[in-house]
Scaffold this active site. Sequence first.
Site, short mmCIF file in Angstrom:
data_model
loop_
_atom_site.label_atom_id
_atom_site.label_comp_id
_atom_site.label_asym_id
_atom_site.label_seq_id
_atom_site.Cartn_x
_atom_site.Cartn_y
_atom_site.Cartn_z
N SER A 13 0.76 -1.46 -0.09
CA SER A 13 -0.04 0.17 -0.03
C SER A 13 0.84 1.17 -0.50
CB SER A 13 -1.26 -0.04 1.10
OG SER A 13 -0.55 0.17 2.34
N ASN A 14 1.93 1.46 1.02
CA ASN A 14 3.32 2.01 0.82
C ASN A 14 3.54 2.58 -1.11
OD1 ASN A 14 4.04 4.18 2.98
ND2 ASN A 14 3.16 1.50 3.64
N MET A 89 10.72 -6.61 3.80
CA MET A 89 11.02 -7.34 5.28
C MET A 89 12.71 -7.82 5.63
SD MET A 89 8.66 -5.39 6.38
CE MET A 89 7.22 -6.22 7.64
N ARG A 90 13.15 -6.80 4.82
CA ARG A 90 15.08 -7.47 5.19
C ARG A 90 15.60 -6.74 5.91
NH1 ARG A 90 16.53 -12.09 2.85
NH2 ARG A 90 18.02 -11.33 2.85
N HIS A 108 8.93 2.95 8.50
CA HIS A 108 8.66 2.07 9.47
C HIS A 108 6.87 3.30 10.74
CE1 HIS A 108 9.29 -1.03 12.77
NE2 HIS A 108 9.56 0.44 13.58
N GLU A 141 22.85 -0.21 7.74
CA GLU A 141 23.04 -1.16 8.01
C GLU A 141 22.75 -2.41 8.98
OE1 GLU A 141 26.05 0.30 7.72
OE2 GLU A 141 27.66 -0.70 7.95
C1 GAR Z 1 4.01 -0.45 6.91
O1 GAR Z 1 3.29 -0.74 8.37
C2 GAR Z 1 5.85 -0.33 6.83
O2 GAR Z 1 5.45 0.64 7.63
C3 GAR Z 1 6.06 -2.05 7.78
O3 GAR Z 1 5.58 -2.64 6.52
C4 GAR Z 1 3.96 -2.17 6.40
C5 GAR Z 1 3.96 -2.63 4.75
O4 GAR Z 1 2.35 -2.08 4.32
N1 GAR Z 1 7.22 -1.80 7.30
C6 GAR Z 1 8.01 -2.25 8.35
O5 GAR Z 1 7.48 -3.06 9.95
C7 GAR Z 1 9.59 -2.29 8.44
N2 GAR Z 1 9.89 -2.72 9.76
P1 GAR Z 1 2.67 -2.16 2.99
O6 GAR Z 1 3.28 -3.34 1.84
O7 GAR Z 1 1.35 -1.68 2.79
O8 GAR Z 1 3.15 -0.44 2.17
#
Ligand code: GAR
Length: 200
Positions: A13-14, A89-90, A108, A141
């Site tokens: 979604s982002n 998520m890496r 985040h 990193e």
């Molecule tokens: C979002 O809430 C983002 O902030 C989070 O994963 C979600 C992805 O949503 N990211 C983390 O937690 C990174 N540590 P999306 O795939 O709908 O953008």
Amino acid sequence: MKRLGILLSGRGSNFEAIARNVAAGNIEAEIAVVISNRPEARGLETARQLGLNAVCLPSRGLDREVYDRQVVAELKKHCVDLVCLAGFMRLLSAYFVREFPNRILNIHPALLPSFPGLDAQHQALEHGVKISGCTVHFVDEYLDAGPIVLQAAVPVLDDDTVESLSARILEQEHRIYSQAVQLILSGKYRIEGRRVIRTR
Ligand code: GAR
């Protein structure tokens, strides 16, 4: 025209919010490539539907740097200027970060340095904070650690669940990620230590 590379692992979604703002002219760039480490990521399907270059590079079982070399090669192939992690998520290797110095952003779902890592919204609820939010930051990193570009705060309500809090934060994520991308692309900032300072 500047070229964005989007990295995602899931819903996307982002990424969609960034794509909307690119289409609307709020972000002066084009999306050169969307890369997912997970074949089943919904964001990858969205990218295909939007007619973008959508590339799956499965990470499972690969050494971190071996994998990152593949991703960096794909980003360079598409002449990417700025890399946007959008639910990717890496953790990135030092190699990856060196290849794009101060050219990688992440979003985040917490007010860093509170609640880094996984399930930030759950961590915030468990801790009992009254305010949480989201953070766009440069990536180094280390986990969720680089200089902060923008943050937005939201209240944590007494009857919140992880879902309701996540939804409230996500709305702000969609807003500030695009703002941050445009700010960095515009070059109207400087980094002093950990501080990202706007310039004219
Ligand atoms: C979002 O809430 C983002 O902030 C989070 O994963 C979600 C992805 O949503 N990211 C983390 O937690 C990174 N540590 P999306 O795939 O709908 O953008």
